[in-house]
Write a protein that holds these residues in place. Sequence first.
Motif: not given
Length: 467
Positions: A398-427
């Motif tokens: 938001f501070a860099r691009f001034g687009v709140m929706d873009l911050g929401f998109v990357i935040g949601l993607a970050m949550i999904i990928n870190l959960v997938a990374a945790a599951l992949g790293g152990i399973l």
Amino acid sequence: MREDNDAARSAHVGREGEHDIDRIESPGFVEAVVGAIEAGERDILRSLIADLHESDLGRLIEALPPPDRPRMIELLGADFDFTALTELDETTRVRILEELSTQTVVEGMRDLDSDDAVYILEDLGDAEKQEILAGLSVPERAALQRSLDYPEESAGRRMQTEFIALPPFWTVGQALDYIGETEGLPEVFFEVFIVDPTFRLSGSVPLDRLLRTKRGTKLGEVVTPDRHVVNVLDDQEDVARIFERYNLISAPVVDAAGRIVGVLTVDDIVDVIQEEADEDLKALGGVAGDEELSDSFWYIAKSRFAWLLLNLIAANLASFVIALFENELQRMVALAVLMPIVASQGGNAGTQTMTVAVRALATRELKPSNARRIVARELLVGLFNGVVFAVIMAAVVFARFGVMDLGFVIGLAMIINLVAAALGGILIPLTLDRLKVDPAVSSGPFVTTITDVVGFFAFLGIASLWF
């Protein structure tokens, strides 16, 4: 020649309080050794290395120019301790042995403990191995051949076949007299083993108990049954784990009939632990476990090629996912700028989890009984870190691009990928281990593929639906 002798003596004396390792790594000392070798000055060379420990002598050999290594051994003859060769990496050791005469190797092997002799012989080709064995006496040859016939990385390959076995009806006095007067016994031992007439193990008597017991006492009265007996076919890594868990100094090795055939000591197990840890560390980086600094260019290139090829395939799979969202990337350049952040964060998180999982599997801390709890814990860790970094990245975007929706998109993607990374790293390590595939060797490319594909797909997929 007087100047050379003075230089050699000066290099030998060194600085006051200097350790051997400091001395052998100093250019002056190595130059003095090289000078003595090239001049054929056996006495000077012998005086230079006379007080070096076998480990430091091995380091000195590695510091010498390759042509001078076998020359030094030939020049020293009977004064060279072949145990130093066990301190060298496999490639260097084999090259030296191939350049030495068979008679030199045979004479050097005679004074070695059986475990050290086997360690040196096992890496040679069959022809060279048999040629050296043929030069030994029949008992020596039979003992070494028996050890070499056991599988690689088994207790039989690591054990020392020299040990002290006594009958239970002997007295402590008889045992002490036998130990003190008999030649050819092991130089270092921690206990005497008590056996029946068929050499089946009954137990052992530690040296401290032997020395503190009255001479007239029968050994059978002070024997302790060995609770940690090693089978000759046990994997060396499993044996090392037993030593670590129970703080053992030595352990008897028995065959399928329960007859004692050797003994393992803690110095051998320390080497096993170091080798196994080294192999696991290299495997996590996609490097062959036996790769050494002294290996040739062609061997290293071939050993690394397969894993680089697998990573290339994974990278192409990730690029295919990116190509599916080509239109979205053209419409919003910010997506291309932010996309690597999601994949990179997931890759790092996956590597953290995978490293812990592979290590826990190697040490048998991660088992079916606690796997579900560990998977759940890693899932929660991934979710927590995903939420925290999602908030951070949303604010940054938001501070860099001034687009709140873009911050929401990357935040949601970050949550999904870190959960997938945790599951992949152990399973993934758990699955590979269940399939009898070494997770240290094979987990990395799979975890990387998951974090890249999920990261790109989640970020670009959510963006295409949102915008």
